[in-house]
Design a protein around this motif. Structure first.
Motif, PDB file in Angstrom:
ATOM      1  N   LYS A   1      -1.138   3.585  -6.288  1.00 31.17           N
ATOM      2  CA  LYS A   1      -1.305   2.378  -5.603  1.00 31.17           C
ATOM      3  C   LYS A   1       0.298   2.196  -4.985  1.00 31.17           C
ATOM      4  O   LYS A   1       1.271   1.972  -5.447  1.00 31.17           O
ATOM      5  CB  LYS A   1      -1.623   1.398  -6.473  1.00 31.17           C
TER       6      LYS A   1
ATOM      7  N   THR B   1      -1.586   2.040   1.679  1.00 29.64           N
ATOM      8  CA  THR B   1      -1.712   1.506   0.474  1.00 29.64           C
ATOM      9  C   THR B   1      -2.279   2.402  -0.817  1.00 29.64           C
ATOM     10  O   THR B   1      -1.590   2.051  -1.821  1.00 29.64           O
ATOM     11  CB  THR B   1      -2.796   0.220   0.576  1.00 29.64           C
TER      12      THR B   1
ATOM     13  N   VAL C   1       1.438  -0.029  -2.952  1.00 23.70           N
ATOM     14  CA  VAL C   1       2.067  -1.733  -2.753  1.00 23.70           C
ATOM     15  C   VAL C   1       1.930  -2.117  -4.135  1.00 23.70           C
ATOM     16  O   VAL C   1       0.998  -1.799  -5.026  1.00 23.70           O
ATOM     17  CB  VAL C   1       1.037  -2.247  -1.779  1.00 23.70           C
ATOM     18  N   SER C   2       2.554  -3.295  -4.349  1.00 20.28           N
ATOM     19  CA  SER C   2       2.474  -3.961  -5.811  1.00 20.28           C
ATOM     20  C   SER C   2       1.657  -5.052  -5.751  1.00 20.28           C
ATOM     21  O   SER C   2       1.281  -5.663  -6.986  1.00 20.28           O
ATOM     22  CB  SER C   2       3.908  -4.578  -5.746  1.00 20.28           C
ATOM     23  N   LYS C   3       0.716  -5.416  -4.685  1.00 17.95           N
ATOM     24  CA  LYS C   3      -0.141  -6.655  -4.775  1.00 17.95           C
ATOM     25  C   LYS C   3      -1.402  -6.016  -4.461  1.00 17.95           C
ATOM     26  O   LYS C   3      -1.786  -5.150  -3.744  1.00 17.95           O
ATOM     27  CB  LYS C   3       0.543  -7.581  -3.837  1.00 17.95           C
TER      28      LYS C   3
END
Length: 462
Positions: free
Chosen positions: A458, A113, A460-462
């Motif tokens: 980061k 992540t 991941v987008s969430k």
């Protein structure tokens, strides 16, 4: 109007080499070429840069015989000592060996992540302003890590060793380092300062006088350009009552008088426990009396001329002032008939000295050493710290724990035990007080020639 820079040989006082200094316009062009070449140089794989630098060192070694002769003509070092290639090779090999680890990112977190790390990026264009006393080794200290880290380099060597910069550049170019990546130049002080003030360079590495360091800081004021400054020294030695006396005499006197005392970390002040003082002084007289001052090309010569008459004049003045103020000279200059009142200067040992004398406070950078008796460690520590400089200190004792306790209280960059006058490439070479600031050699030498860059990805987008 062009200006000619000359090297006056201390051997015979004649002009040995001269070169035309670059104009401001031509010097700026050199810096521009270096800046344009830097992106493609750093884009090369690290392994390739290391290999090219190592090839440059190998090519330079092929010129060692000629270099030794040129050094004698340029700055007076006796040819019997064979130049500086042993130390140069040791430093270059070690810095190449640690490059990958030294330049590797510091990874804080790396998972599915997130990636958090601190990378090292080259400064850009590095200006190296090199001294004449160890003209090969001092260049290598900065040149090798600068190039390996992905910087391009402009080298300005001292006038006294004009040919050294040319010799190094020719070797590296022959080995495949692009000419725009490493350029040797002859510059006047005013052009150098103008380029620094115009931010033509991203880092300046300077080894030289305190006055020179101040001029560079002044020129760089407001530019936020990084500076590495190794300036003056007045390095002390302390001989404790449990020291190996013969080893201490041999080590410290060699540290004081080798290269005619023209060493950045040369010993200039010796403090001896009162129980050993008389014996140390007598043995020191015997040691120095065996030196042979003379033409550096003669095989029996162990002490050559100082690099320039004006340097010898400074030392003669310090000695004369000290004697007028009560110091006692222990060596008769008549023992050294080659002393001509010019660059050839007889060695001298002074006792009955105090810290009010110039010879005990100002850098001598010549073949003179002062010896004082002390009653204990406390007095020795206070005396060693009573100085505007802080490069190295040399402790002579049989007790490593005692040396550690003393060392922790010394205001200096390096502490030696039972040795002196040596640069270990695995350790940081640095100083404090008027000796300057910055670091060379070791992992920290790479950090000095690169800047940190943080990455927070980061994934991941969430």
């Amino acid at each position: 109007m062009s200006k000619t820079i000359q090297c006056i040989s201390p051997v015979d006082g004649a002009v040995y080499a001269e070169r035309e200094a670059l104009s401001h316009v031509d010097a700026q062009r050199v810096a521009d070429l270096a800046r344009a070449a830097q992106p493609s140089w750093v884009a090369r794989p690290l392994a390739e840069r290391i290999a090219l630098v190592q090839a440059g060192i190998a090519a330079l070694n092929e010129t060692s015989e000629q270099a030794v002769e040129e050094l004698a003509w340029q700055m007076g070092r006796p040819t019997r000592y064979g130049g500086e290639f042993g130390g140069m090779n040791e430093r270059a090999a070690y810095m190449a060996e640690i490059a990958e680890a030294a330049l590797a990112p510091m990874v804080v977190e790396d998972n599915d992540t997130v990636l958090r790390q601190i990378a090292r990026e080259p400064m850009g264009v590095v200006l190296i302003i090199a001294p004449w006393n160890y003209p090969y080794m001092t260049v290598i200290n900065a040149l090798i890590p600068a190039l390996i880290a992905g910087n391009t380099v402009v080298l300005k060597h001292a006038a006294q060793t004009l040919l050294v910069g040319e010799r190094i550049a020719q070797a590296f170019h022959a080995a495949g380092v692009p000419e725009e990546v490493f350029q040797n130049v002859c510059l006047t002080h005013d052009v150098t300062e103008a380029l620094i003030g115009a931010r033509a360079f991203d880092f300046i590495n300077f080894t030289g006088s305190v006055g020179g360091g101040r001029a560079i800081e002044k020129a760089a004021a407001g530019t936020f350009v990084g500076l590495g400054l190794e300036l003056g020294g007045k390095d002390p030695g302390y001989v404790a009552e449990d020291a190996d006396l013969d080893a201490a005499v041999s080590g410290l006197m060699d540290g004081a008088l080798f290269n005619s005392g023209q060493c950045c970390c040369g010993i200039e002040r010796i403090y001896v426990h009162q129980s050993l003082y008389e014996s140390f002084v007598n043995k020191a007289i015997d040691w120095a009396s065996a030196l042979k001052l003379g033409n550096p090309f003669e095989p029996e010569t162990t002490l050559g001329p100082m690099a320039h008459t004006r340097f010898a004049e400074v030392v003669r003045g310090q000695i004369a002032d000290a004697i007028n103020e009560g110091a006692t000279p222990l060596l008769d200059p008549a023992m050294f008939p080659a002393d001509d009142g010019g660059a050839y200067l007889a060695p001298q040992i002074l006792v009955d000295v105090n810290h009010e004398m110039r010879v005990m406070r100002e850098e001598s950078f010549g073949p003179v050493v002062c010896i004082m008796a002390v009653k204990d460690d406390e007095e020795a520590i206070a005396a060693m710290n009573d100085c505007d400089y802080g490069l190295t200190c040399s402790l002579w004792t049989a007790d490593a724990g005692r040396a550690q306790t003393i060392a922790e209280r010394l205001q200096t960059g390096t502490v030696f035990m039972n040795r002196c006058d040596y640069l270990d490439p695995a350790l940081c070479w640095t100083g404090c007080k008027e000796t300057g600031r910055g670091a060379s050699l070791s992992v920290l030498g790479y950090h000095a020639l690169t800047r940190p860059k943080s990455y927070h990805f980061k994934k991941v987008s969430k």
